[in-house]
Design an enzyme around this catalytic site. Structure first.
Site, PDB file in Angstrom:
ATOM      1  NE  ARG A 154      37.761  -4.280 -60.404  1.00 55.04           N
ATOM      2  CZ  ARG A 154      36.691  -4.111 -61.174  1.00 55.04           C
ATOM      3  NH1 ARG A 154      35.542  -4.652 -60.854  1.00 55.04           N
ATOM      4  NH2 ARG A 154      36.769  -3.372 -62.269  1.00 55.04           N
TER       5      ARG A 154
ATOM      6  CE  LYS B 195      31.293 -28.892 -55.291  1.00 55.85           C
ATOM      7  NZ  LYS B 195      29.828 -29.038 -55.233  1.00 55.85           N
TER       8      LYS B 195
ATOM      9  CB  THR C 159      30.832 -32.670 -54.229  1.00 58.90           C
ATOM     10  OG1 THR C 159      29.635 -31.907 -54.254  1.00 58.90           O
ATOM     11  CG2 THR C 159      30.550 -34.110 -54.624  1.00 58.90           C
TER      12      THR C 159
ATOM     13  CD  GLN D 200      32.332  -0.222 -67.448  1.00 58.01           C
ATOM     14  OE1 GLN D 200      33.202  -0.590 -66.662  1.00 58.01           O
ATOM     15  NE2 GLN D 200      31.046  -0.457 -67.238  1.00 58.01           N
TER      16      GLN D 200
ATOM     17  CG  HIS E  92      33.047 -11.114 -62.157  1.00 59.82           C
ATOM     18  ND1 HIS E  92      33.241  -9.751 -62.144  1.00 59.82           N
ATOM     19  CD2 HIS E  92      31.935 -11.321 -62.903  1.00 59.82           C
ATOM     20  CE1 HIS E  92      32.280  -9.169 -62.853  1.00 59.82           C
ATOM     21  NE2 HIS E  92      31.484 -10.094 -63.335  1.00 59.82           N
TER      22      HIS E  92
HETATM   23  O1  LIG Z   1      34.787  -2.690 -64.087  1.00 60.89           O
HETATM   24  C1  LIG Z   1      33.604  -2.919 -63.799  1.00 60.89           C
HETATM   25  N1  LIG Z   1      32.612  -2.327 -64.513  1.00 60.89           N
HETATM   26  C2  LIG Z   1      31.305  -2.536 -64.240  1.00 60.89           C
HETATM   27  O2  LIG Z   1      30.393  -1.987 -64.920  1.00 60.89           O
HETATM   28  C3  LIG Z   1      31.005  -3.412 -63.181  1.00 60.89           C
HETATM   29  N2  LIG Z   1      29.837  -3.864 -62.644  1.00 60.89           N
HETATM   30  C4  LIG Z   1      30.150  -4.702 -61.643  1.00 60.89           C
HETATM   31  O3  LIG Z   1      29.312  -5.322 -60.932  1.00 60.89           O
HETATM   32  N3  LIG Z   1      31.497  -4.804 -61.509  1.00 60.89           N
HETATM   33  C5  LIG Z   1      32.055  -4.014 -62.456  1.00 60.89           C
HETATM   34  N4  LIG Z   1      33.338  -3.750 -62.786  1.00 60.89           N
END
Ligand SMILES: O=c1[nH]c(=O)c2[nH]c(=O)[nH]c2[nH]1
Length: 303
Positions: free
Chosen positions: A181, A15, A60, A224, A252
């Site tokens: 998170r 992998k 894998t 944002q 992510h």
């Molecule tokens: O900070 C985020 N803004 C988003 O617009 C968004 N959309 C998402 O799926 N995760 C997140 N996280």
């Protein structure tokens, strides 16, 4: 050709590029290990190639799972982690003669905030590029002069201090709300100066510091919100900046489910996904400075 036989030559499989991030939260001063792990097994896999017989093929997917499961115990160093994995695979079955584990380890430094290294906000070492776009229309003292400065590839991450909840749900929404998170992004920013006569290095350093400190210092309810806070900080810090445009991919980090291996995962082992990614883009501007479309002409903008 008479008497000729075709046979399988050297081969290996595994992998590639398992992006594992391990966070140690045992004290308020978090630490972070960020690896790209590739495994290759060597041995007798002839039947798989010539007859489709997978009896010797450690999937894998299993190799990937093993990387995440071992990360649950913490990652002391790439070398030690690699040795543990390689020894595990090499000893797993008598037909496996050896294992090669390749690891890239990405360095992270604590973001200094007010001169003090932050407990849970980091910037990735290397890869950052400073940019400048200068436009002069005309000649002499009446020339129209614009200076854009910026940066790209400034990768930053917070191991806590980020939430995302309160978003609308419909039949296609599966994302769970989260109160804690990992938040990570690679900052691309361009900002426009109102002056063509500045101490450029000082101005650049001030804007960069503002972006970093705002990212680290903002308890984020969405990327944002972090974007706006970062832009606002850059403008507040330097009155010679009229506007700043930011492009922030949401890098992510998904908590890896280890329950299938009988392991819990109390916010330790993450999978860093490279795509798809959210892309958050926006401009933060002052209302007392006229727009300058000529400054942005031909410059790949965001919005
Ligand atoms: O900070 C985020 N803004 C988003 O617009 C968004 N959309 C998402 O799926 N995760 C997140 N996280």
């Amino acid at each position: 050709m008479p008497g000729m036989t075709i046979r399988l030559g050297r081969n290996q499989y595994g992998k590639a590029e398992v992006r594992v991030v391990a966070v140690d939260r045992s004290s308020a001063r978090h630490t972070l290990v960020d690896l790209n792990v590739s495994s290759s097994l060597r041995g007798d896999f002839t039947a798989a190639h010539t007859a489709g017989d997978n009896a010797h093929v450690v999937a894998t997917d299993t190799q990937k799972n093993t990387v995440f499961a071992f990360a649950r115990d913490g990652i002391a160093s790439p070398e030690a982690f690699g040795l543990r994995l390689a020894r595990h695979f090499a000893g797993a079955h008598d037909w496996i003669t050896g294992a090669r584990i390749g690891i890239e380890s990405y360095g992270w430094s604590r973001i200094p905030v007010g001169g003090r290294p932050h407990d849970h906000a980091f910037s990735r070492d290397g890869g950052e590029v400073r940019t400048a776009v200068v436009t002069v229309d005309g000649d002499g003292p009446d020339a129209d002069v614009h200076v854009l400065a910026g940066l790209t590839g400034l990768v930053v991450l917070k191991t806590t201090g980020s939430e995302f909840w309160g978003f609308p749900r419909d039949r296609y929404t599966t994302l769970a709300e989260t109160r804690d998170r990992i938040l990570a992004t690679a900052v691309t920013a361009r900002w426009r100066y109102t002056s063509a006569d500045l101490d450029w290095d000082t101005a650049f350093a001030g804007a960069r510091t503002a972006l970093l400190e705002a990212f680290a210092g903002t308890h984020s309810l969405a990327l944002q919100q972090s974007l706006y806070a970062m832009g606002e900080a850059a403008l507040e810090r330097n009155p010679d900046i009229a506007e700043i445009r930011l492009s922030l991919p949401n890098k992510h980090h998904f908590l890896q489910d280890l329950s299938a291996f009988g392991l819990d995962n109390p916010d330790i082992v993450y999978h860093a996904d490279d795509r798809p990614y959210g892309l958050i883009e926006g401009t933060v501007e002052r209302d007392d400075v006229p727009p300058a479309p000529a400054a942005w002409e031909g410059t790949p903008g965001f919005c």
